[in-house]
Motif scaffolding. Structure first.
Motif, mmCIF file in Angstrom:
data_model
loop_
_atom_site.group_PDB
_atom_site.id
_atom_site.type_symbol
_atom_site.label_atom_id
_atom_site.label_comp_id
_atom_site.label_asym_id
_atom_site.label_seq_id
_atom_site.Cartn_x
_atom_site.Cartn_y
_atom_site.Cartn_z
ATOM 1 N N TYR A 14 0.839 -1.189 0.000
ATOM 2 C CA TYR A 14 0.000 0.000 0.000
ATOM 3 C C TYR A 14 0.881 1.250 0.000
ATOM 4 O O TYR A 14 1.977 1.256 0.580
ATOM 5 N N PRO A 15 0.401 2.322 -0.624
ATOM 6 C CA PRO A 15 1.222 3.537 -0.720
ATOM 7 C C PRO A 15 1.588 4.158 0.627
ATOM 8 O O PRO A 15 2.557 4.936 0.694
ATOM 9 N N ASP A 16 0.848 3.836 1.681
ATOM 10 C CA ASP A 16 1.159 4.429 2.989
ATOM 11 C C ASP A 16 2.299 3.717 3.714
ATOM 12 O O ASP A 16 2.601 4.040 4.868
ATOM 13 N N GLY A 17 2.961 2.763 3.033
ATOM 14 C CA GLY A 17 4.091 2.078 3.648
ATOM 15 C C GLY A 17 3.709 0.876 4.478
ATOM 16 O O GLY A 17 4.532 0.354 5.238
ATOM 17 N N THR A 18 2.480 0.402 4.334
ATOM 18 C CA THR A 18 2.070 -0.817 5.012
ATOM 19 C C THR A 18 1.911 -1.942 3.997
ATOM 20 O O THR A 18 1.845 -1.714 2.787
ATOM 21 N N ALA A 19 1.853 -3.148 4.506
ATOM 22 C CA ALA A 19 1.730 -4.329 3.643
ATOM 23 C C ALA A 19 0.957 -5.413 4.378
ATOM 24 O O ALA A 19 0.934 -5.457 5.612
ATOM 25 N N LEU A 20 0.326 -6.289 3.602
ATOM 26 C CA LEU A 20 -0.385 -7.443 4.143
ATOM 27 C C LEU A 20 0.196 -8.689 3.499
ATOM 28 O O LEU A 20 0.247 -8.792 2.268
ATOM 29 N N THR A 21 0.638 -9.634 4.327
ATOM 30 C CA THR A 21 1.250 -10.866 3.836
ATOM 31 C C THR A 21 0.427 -12.068 4.284
ATOM 32 O O THR A 21 -0.069 -12.110 5.419
ATOM 33 N N ALA A 22 0.282 -13.036 3.392
ATOM 34 C CA ALA A 22 -0.397 -14.290 3.705
ATOM 35 C C ALA A 22 0.405 -15.445 3.125
ATOM 36 O O ALA A 22 1.164 -15.262 2.160
ATOM 37 N N GLU A 23 0.225 -16.631 3.709
ATOM 38 C CA GLU A 23 0.932 -17.826 3.225
ATOM 39 C C GLU A 23 -0.068 -18.873 2.763
ATOM 40 O O GLU A 23 -1.191 -18.958 3.269
#
Length: 340
Positions: A117-126
């Motif tokens: 995301y442009p705000d410097g956050t991320a979502l990770t899944a496996e």
């Protein structure tokens, strides 16, 4: 000086976009975009550890199924990065198949997906093969300065562009390049061996110059070893220079904001792989379709001060005038102008 990374387009300029980056000193590679894999052999694909997907239009992501099929039954972990909604799309693709027999596999092929995301956050899944690729281990993460992957010898930086949807551009940046001066090795009577890789790691991790370092090798069944301060070894047998930089830009409308972000991302790159979908005479059509023209690609490369520009992702309408597209990019890059 031999470069550490060898980038190349996966397909021809009218086919699915993507760049394969081979690591010279490791059995490893990176991919930028995951369209039809074309001439990439299974051996090359299996070297890939990370894939950076600009967006999930079909020509940028259709190769995902081929990759999954190739990796099934192997002890393999692949990490993919993409834009908003990417983890859901990876999960949906995996859920489109029936996995009732995979629990008998001897290995657990794993897909890790991160959406940025442009705000410097991320979502990770496996997604694990042995658990039928059910989504799990969701976690929120943050990144700063656009750096989404930071390893010992290189980093990956992202820029957020607009293509009527978010489209990601990426830069691979080698932190520093450490090259061994083999003539100096021979003068000292030292042999090549694993210690050279250890020395490079020590230098790149900025180990203090006064720390003793073990120079060793095997010869005729015997181990030879000496100890010297790292600072002395840096002075005598290696050359340290700025590392390589490779930028990848595709599927972006030409706006002032996009242009600024592309120039900043690619600044000083050794290679800029950039789309050149339309000739500039069709600038309005390019804007409507949210793509760059060949002239715009060349001008952006020039503004970024890159060493080489490699255009790709040409519209099929130019099948018989490919050289005209390339010429327009080259003229704009050289600053010599292009025809109106």
């Amino acid at each position: 000086m031999r470069p550490s990374f060898h980038p190349s387009l996966i397909n021809g300029p009218f086919d699915d976009p993507g760049v394969y980056v081979d690591f010279l000193f490791e059995r490893r590679a990176l991919l930028f975009d995951l369209g039809e894999p074309g001439p990439l052999t299974p051996r090359k694909l299996l070297r890939v550890s990370h894939i950076f997907v600009s967006h999930t239009h079909v020509d940028h992501f259709i190769g995902f199924d081929n990759l999954v099929r190739l990796c099934l039954g192997r002890d393999k972990r692949i990490h993919l990065f993409g834009p908003t909604g990417f983890t859901d799309r990876v999960g949906h693709r995996l859920a489109g198949y029936t996995w009732n027999l995979v629990q008998d596999y001897p290995t657990d092929f794993t897909v890790v997906a991160t959406e940025l995301y442009p705000d410097g956050t991320a979502l990770t899944a496996e997604f694990h093969c042995l658990r039928q690729f059910a989504r799990e281990a969701d976690r929120r993460e943050t990144f700063s300065g656009g750096i989404i992957l930071d390893e010992e010898t290189f980093r990956i930086r992202v820029a957020f562009l607009q293509h009527r949807i978010p489209s990601l551009a990426f830069a691979l940046e080698e932190k520093r390049h450490v090259s061994v001066r083999k003539n100096r090795l021979e003068e000292r009577g030292w042999r090549v061996g694993p210690w050279l890789a250890e020395l490079k790691r020590a230098i790149l991790s900025e180990t203090a110059d006064d720390v003793p370092f073990r120079v060793w090798w095997r010869e005729r069944g015997a181990v030879h070893e000496e100890f010297h301060p790292i600072g002395v070894l840096k002075e005598e047998i290696v050359t340290i220079v700025p590392g390589q930089k490779i930028a990848y830009v595709t599927d972006a409308v030409f706006t002032a904001e996009n242009a600024d972000r592309i120039v900043e991302l690619a600044r000083g790159a050794d290679y800029l792989f950039i789309e050149a979908v339309f000739l500039h005479v069709e600038e309005e059509r390019a804007f409507d379709r949210c793509h760059l023209t060949a002239r715009q690609a060349g001008e952006l490369a020039r503004a970024a001060g890159v060493a080489r520009v490699q255009p790709f992702h040409f519209s099929p309408r130019y099948q018989y005038v490919e050289e005209e597209v390339r010429r327009e990019v080259s003229q704009a890059f050289a600053g010599s102008g292009t025809p109106e």
